[in-house]
Design an enzyme around this catalytic site. Sequence first.
Site, PDB file in Angstrom:
ATOM      1  N   HIS A   8       0.823  -1.229   0.000  1.00 21.31           N
ATOM      2  CA  HIS A   8       0.000   0.000   0.000  1.00 21.31           C
ATOM      3  C   HIS A   8       0.849   1.268   0.000  1.00 21.31           C
ATOM      4  O   HIS A   8       0.304   2.364  -0.131  1.00 21.31           O
ATOM      5  CB  HIS A   8      -0.932   0.030   1.214  1.00 21.31           C
ATOM      6  CG  HIS A   8      -1.973  -1.045   1.202  1.00 21.31           C
ATOM      7  ND1 HIS A   8      -2.919  -1.157   0.209  1.00 21.31           N
ATOM      8  CD2 HIS A   8      -2.218  -2.077   2.059  1.00 21.31           C
ATOM      9  CE1 HIS A   8      -3.697  -2.208   0.448  1.00 21.31           C
ATOM     10  NE2 HIS A   8      -3.287  -2.787   1.566  1.00 21.31           N
ATOM     11  N   ASP A  50      -4.434 -12.983   3.444  1.00 22.97           N
ATOM     12  CA  ASP A  50      -5.715 -12.473   3.957  1.00 22.97           C
ATOM     13  C   ASP A  50      -6.887 -12.813   3.031  1.00 22.97           C
ATOM     14  O   ASP A  50      -8.007 -12.339   3.253  1.00 22.97           O
ATOM     15  CB  ASP A  50      -5.649 -10.968   4.256  1.00 22.97           C
ATOM     16  CG  ASP A  50      -4.875 -10.156   3.241  1.00 22.97           C
ATOM     17  OD1 ASP A  50      -4.470 -10.704   2.197  1.00 22.97           O
ATOM     18  OD2 ASP A  50      -4.672  -8.947   3.483  1.00 22.97           O
TER      19      ASP A  50
HETATM   20  C1  SP5 Z   1      -1.119  -5.221   3.933  1.00 24.50           C
HETATM   21  C2  SP5 Z   1      -2.588  -5.234   4.177  1.00 24.50           C
HETATM   22  O1  SP5 Z   1      -3.225  -6.273   4.091  1.00 24.50           O
HETATM   23  N1  SP5 Z   1      -3.154  -4.073   4.565  1.00 24.50           N
HETATM   24  C3  SP5 Z   1      -4.557  -4.007   4.791  1.00 24.50           C
HETATM   25  C4  SP5 Z   1      -4.981  -2.770   5.493  1.00 24.50           C
HETATM   26  C5  SP5 Z   1      -6.458  -2.767   5.761  1.00 24.50           C
HETATM   27  N2  SP5 Z   1      -6.816  -1.769   6.696  1.00 24.50           N
HETATM   28  C6  SP5 Z   1      -8.165  -1.331   6.826  1.00 24.50           C
HETATM   29  C7  SP5 Z   1      -9.142  -2.438   6.793  1.00 24.50           C
HETATM   30  C8  SP5 Z   1     -10.539  -1.975   7.107  1.00 24.50           C
HETATM   31  C9  SP5 Z   1     -11.356  -3.218   7.272  1.00 24.50           C
HETATM   32  N3  SP5 Z   1     -12.610  -3.027   7.897  1.00 24.50           N
HETATM   33  C10 SP5 Z   1     -13.286  -4.293   8.016  1.00 24.50           C
HETATM   34  C11 SP5 Z   1     -13.968  -4.478   9.312  1.00 24.50           C
HETATM   35  C12 SP5 Z   1     -14.173  -5.962   9.562  1.00 24.50           C
HETATM   36  N4  SP5 Z   1     -15.063  -6.208  10.638  1.00 24.50           N
HETATM   37 ZN    ZN Z   2      -4.145  -7.210   2.558  1.00 28.66          ZN
END
Ligand code: SP5
Ligand code: ZN
Length: 358
Positions: A168, A294
Amino acid sequence: MPIPLIASDHHLAHDGLIELVAGRPVPCYEMPQRVTAIRDALMATDNYALDAPTDHGPDPIAAVHALEVIDLVEHAWSDAIAAGRDPGQPLLPDTFLLREYAGPMPLERMPLGRHDRLGAFCFDTATPIVAGTASAARAAVDIALTTLDRVLDGAPVAFGLCRPPGHHAGRRLIGGYCYFNNAAIVAEAVLARGAQRVAILDVDFHHGNGTQQIFWDRGDVLYGSLHGDPSAIYPYFSGHASERGGGAGEGLTLNLPLPPETDGDAYLGALEEGLAAIRAFEPDAPVVLSLGLDTYHADPICNLALETSDYARIGNAVASLGMPVVAILEGGYAIEALGANAVSFLGGLADSTVGFSA
Ligand code: SP5
Ligand code: ZN
């Protein structure tokens, strides 16, 4: 031959991290146990040779990132402490310098303390900085570059346990738990060593907006990514199939957004499109694999439906390219399953005797 596994303990101090999810502070999903779990599971198989990274210095980072964001990562914490901030609290931006802020106005200068510049360089509220962040980010780059060294020395596959992750992070941008773009730095480094064309395959659940941005208009780097559809998935603002690169890089960005609950069969179908693009590009360098886990069905922040056994099939499909692979860890947050999923993926990647792709 054992598979080189490059890891270090520098990441352990990138800890105590808090992110804001929908405005509420929660412990960061991106935690040290992720790497520990993967390392321990792989080493329990006897198929891996654990090795420490070597110091590659600051130049490969500066080949990808602007000096002002490197300076921010390196000094935001010490500036915050010098300004009297609580050393028990991670730094997160709270004031964002969006394109709209300036409009026709000149922006005269940055605030003096680098902790006060965070909102000019960070695009979310999930990328905290603590005392150990800069050295962990630097070590992750050294891990990635040492992983490349092992493959250039002849290993068909090597795996770098990079933490923090990188995909990212853009040229002058941090976010998504990422500070320095480990995979992009590897791609740039292999070109600097004489390669003409390098392909990056990103199988993390999220779109690698940073990697895409860095190589958007480059004719020497193919970026292909499978990820949750940004119509409703982080990072929201990039990753649509219609984004295909620009200038000399037109057609060399390939986005394959996937619907919620995509299973192994559907995933492998989309992956074939990415692999075909890599074959057509004819890289003369190892494939750089942004390896996020993931996509797992039980990942706490994602919504695909892959099973542990699917990772072996995906790894095997990547191996069917017949090209060496520099695998770089990105995301993956289902701590209890990360080890088994990494064993499955790397096992499939290293096993070139079984062909799953027709
Ligand atoms: C490297 C990588 O996998 N970075 C991912 C960053 C994600 N960050 C924010 C995710 C927001 C997810 N919200 C979901 C709520 C689930 N209950
Ligand atoms: Zn990711």
